[in-house]
Design an enzyme around this catalytic site. Sequence first.
Site, PDB file in Angstrom:
ATOM      1  N   SER A 133      -1.547   7.023  12.379  1.00  0.00           N
ATOM      2  CA  SER A 133      -0.536   7.886  12.989  1.00  0.00           C
ATOM      3  C   SER A 133      -1.190   9.009  13.773  1.00  0.00           C
ATOM      4  O   SER A 133      -2.270   9.472  13.408  1.00  0.00           O
ATOM      5  CB  SER A 133       0.290   8.511  11.844  1.00  0.00           C
ATOM      6  OG  SER A 133       1.177   9.509  12.310  1.00  0.00           O
ATOM      7  N   ARG A 181       0.252  15.095  17.885  1.00  0.00           N
ATOM      8  CA  ARG A 181      -0.436  16.372  17.660  1.00  0.00           C
ATOM      9  C   ARG A 181      -1.691  16.490  18.526  1.00  0.00           C
ATOM     10  O   ARG A 181      -2.037  17.577  18.955  1.00  0.00           O
ATOM     11  CB  ARG A 181      -0.783  16.530  16.170  1.00  0.00           C
ATOM     12  CG  ARG A 181       0.446  16.887  15.332  1.00  0.00           C
ATOM     13  CD  ARG A 181       0.120  17.165  13.883  1.00  0.00           C
ATOM     14  NE  ARG A 181      -0.883  18.198  13.679  1.00  0.00           N
ATOM     15  CZ  ARG A 181      -0.676  19.513  13.803  1.00  0.00           C
ATOM     16  NH1 ARG A 181       0.506  19.953  14.137  1.00  0.00           N
ATOM     17  NH2 ARG A 181      -1.643  20.381  13.589  1.00  0.00           N
ATOM     18  N   GLY A 229       6.539   6.316  17.298  1.00  0.00           N
ATOM     19  CA  GLY A 229       7.266   5.612  18.357  1.00  0.00           C
ATOM     20  C   GLY A 229       7.966   4.337  17.904  1.00  0.00           C
ATOM     21  O   GLY A 229       8.406   3.550  18.745  1.00  0.00           O
ATOM     22  N   ILE A 230       8.080   4.127  16.586  1.00  0.00           N
ATOM     23  CA  ILE A 230       8.660   2.867  16.110  1.00  0.00           C
ATOM     24  C   ILE A 230      10.166   3.036  15.903  1.00  0.00           C
ATOM     25  O   ILE A 230      10.597   3.928  15.164  1.00  0.00           O
ATOM     26  CB  ILE A 230       7.944   2.417  14.820  1.00  0.00           C
ATOM     27  CG1 ILE A 230       6.523   2.014  15.202  1.00  0.00           C
ATOM     28  CG2 ILE A 230       8.708   1.264  14.142  1.00  0.00           C
ATOM     29  CD1 ILE A 230       5.628   1.694  14.066  1.00  0.00           C
ATOM     30  N   LYS A 288      -2.261  10.097   5.225  1.00  0.00           N
ATOM     31  CA  LYS A 288      -1.460   9.984   6.451  1.00  0.00           C
ATOM     32  C   LYS A 288      -2.146  10.740   7.586  1.00  0.00           C
ATOM     33  O   LYS A 288      -2.603  11.861   7.394  1.00  0.00           O
ATOM     34  CB  LYS A 288      -0.070  10.569   6.200  1.00  0.00           C
ATOM     35  CG  LYS A 288       0.843  10.538   7.401  1.00  0.00           C
ATOM     36  CD  LYS A 288       2.275  10.894   7.026  1.00  0.00           C
ATOM     37  CE  LYS A 288       3.200  10.765   8.218  1.00  0.00           C
ATOM     38  NZ  LYS A 288       3.108  11.902   9.130  1.00  0.00           N
ATOM     39  N   HIS A 327       1.041  11.565  14.266  1.00  0.00           N
ATOM     40  CA  HIS A 327       2.003  12.597  13.828  1.00  0.00           C
ATOM     41  C   HIS A 327       2.797  13.101  15.036  1.00  0.00           C
ATOM     42  O   HIS A 327       2.793  14.273  15.350  1.00  0.00           O
ATOM     43  CB  HIS A 327       1.227  13.743  13.159  1.00  0.00           C
ATOM     44  CG  HIS A 327       2.016  14.569  12.198  1.00  0.00           C
ATOM     45  ND1 HIS A 327       1.606  14.799  10.917  1.00  0.00           N
ATOM     46  CD2 HIS A 327       3.181  15.254  12.331  1.00  0.00           C
ATOM     47  CE1 HIS A 327       2.465  15.582  10.306  1.00  0.00           C
ATOM     48  NE2 HIS A 327       3.433  15.869  11.140  1.00  0.00           N
ATOM     49  N   ARG A 337      11.367   9.608  14.586  1.00  0.00           N
ATOM     50  CA  ARG A 337      12.500  10.340  15.164  1.00  0.00           C
ATOM     51  C   ARG A 337      13.584   9.395  15.669  1.00  0.00           C
ATOM     52  O   ARG A 337      14.714   9.818  15.898  1.00  0.00           O
ATOM     53  CB  ARG A 337      11.983  11.248  16.286  1.00  0.00           C
ATOM     54  CG  ARG A 337      11.199  12.429  15.753  1.00  0.00           C
ATOM     55  CD  ARG A 337      10.462  13.153  16.848  1.00  0.00           C
ATOM     56  NE  ARG A 337       9.424  12.302  17.428  1.00  0.00           N
ATOM     57  CZ  ARG A 337       8.732  12.586  18.506  1.00  0.00           C
ATOM     58  NH1 ARG A 337       8.966  13.700  19.156  1.00  0.00           N
ATOM     59  NH2 ARG A 337       7.801  11.755  18.943  1.00  0.00           N
ATOM     60  N   ASP A 391       2.766   4.305  12.066  1.00  0.00           N
ATOM     61  CA  ASP A 391       3.956   4.976  12.592  1.00  0.00           C
ATOM     62  C   ASP A 391       3.678   5.541  13.975  1.00  0.00           C
ATOM     63  O   ASP A 391       2.596   5.343  14.523  1.00  0.00           O
ATOM     64  CB  ASP A 391       4.532   6.000  11.593  1.00  0.00           C
ATOM     65  CG  ASP A 391       3.867   7.380  11.640  1.00  0.00           C
ATOM     66  OD1 ASP A 391       2.869   7.573  12.362  1.00  0.00           O
ATOM     67  OD2 ASP A 391       4.364   8.270  10.924  1.00  0.00           O
TER      68      ASP A 391
END
Length: 308
Positions: free
Chosen positions: A195, A200, A230-231, A173, A197, A252, A228
């Site tokens: 991603s 970051r 913003g989905i 990941k 994350h 989130r 992943d």
Amino acid sequence: MGTENTRISDANIITERYMDSILIEERLIDSKVADTSIGFLGDDFDMPVMTPAFSHLNKYNGRKLNGLEEYSIAAKDCNILNFCGMMENDQFKRIADTGAKTVRIVKPYADSGKVKDQMQFAKSVGAFGIGMDIDHIFGENGLDVVVGEKMAEQTFDMIRGYVELTDLPFVIKGVLSVSDAVKSAKAGAKAIIVSHHHGRLPYAIPPMMILPKIREALKGYDVKIIVDCGIGSGADVFKGLALGADACAVGRSMLPSLEKDGIDGVKNFLLSVGNELRYIMSFTGFSRVSDIDDSVLHFTGLSASGNF
Ligand SMILES: Cc1cc2nc3c(=O)[nH]c(=O)nc-3n(C[C@H](O)[C@H](O)[C@H](O)COP(=O)(O)O)c2cc1C
């Protein structure tokens, strides 16, 4: 007072703008109601939507289970693949006990014994897969320290060593380049998560922007691609699939439903994402997930908030 910096380095904002700049055409004649089910790493799931690898969620509103356990039950009830992040073994056991098919993402701990212990424990309590978030190696002062735990640089050989320790699928990941994608594949990973994350790295390229290049580079490797960041809608998932992902993980975007209504809130949220995905697939003439391609996408270079 310093001069206000109006430049936007926040990768979350850049990612959102990029995703919103991609538009979808319709192909209605001869289209059918679409089927969102997928096969993924040897199992069958109802949709190509996955939960995020979260950690450290409290019990909300005085409820009995914490947020990690609640969303895991929702993932099981929706028959989707579940993920979780940094935690000790007792917490992972409670997640495994929900019966959700779960991939445990272990941190790149400096203590490689801890990595191995968490991997072995995950396997012993029935994890679906194991992985590592390589985008937590570095912190502002050198190597990252997360909740008091030191992280370490990870070489290709170290990662390959972890992959070879287990017969469970290994998921890397935090892949955001062709270079790391190919190294992950060569190390034996069965899946990668493209991603940043949740931002970051300042100015991180939107995962969906680098996705087509990664897909191309991994042709010929048996590696699944998850995206992943913003989905939060079926449209976001559709774009991710069209750009080359096999599945997409919400993030989130799931939290308000989780906090407010727990298991049912997450289930309703996930089902609404899946329903919108089916709707858009039907509108674009793709009956099955594996049929989706980028020929229906249009890259405007614009977003709701102005020029990209
Ligand atoms: C509360 C919280 C905890 C997280 N913990 C982890 C973790 O332990 N391991 C991990 O790989 N990612 C972790 N993440 C990152 C998510 O898995 C995911 O990559 C990110 O949230 C995606 O961005 P988005 O929220 O903008 O969709 C965490 C994110 C949040 C918000």
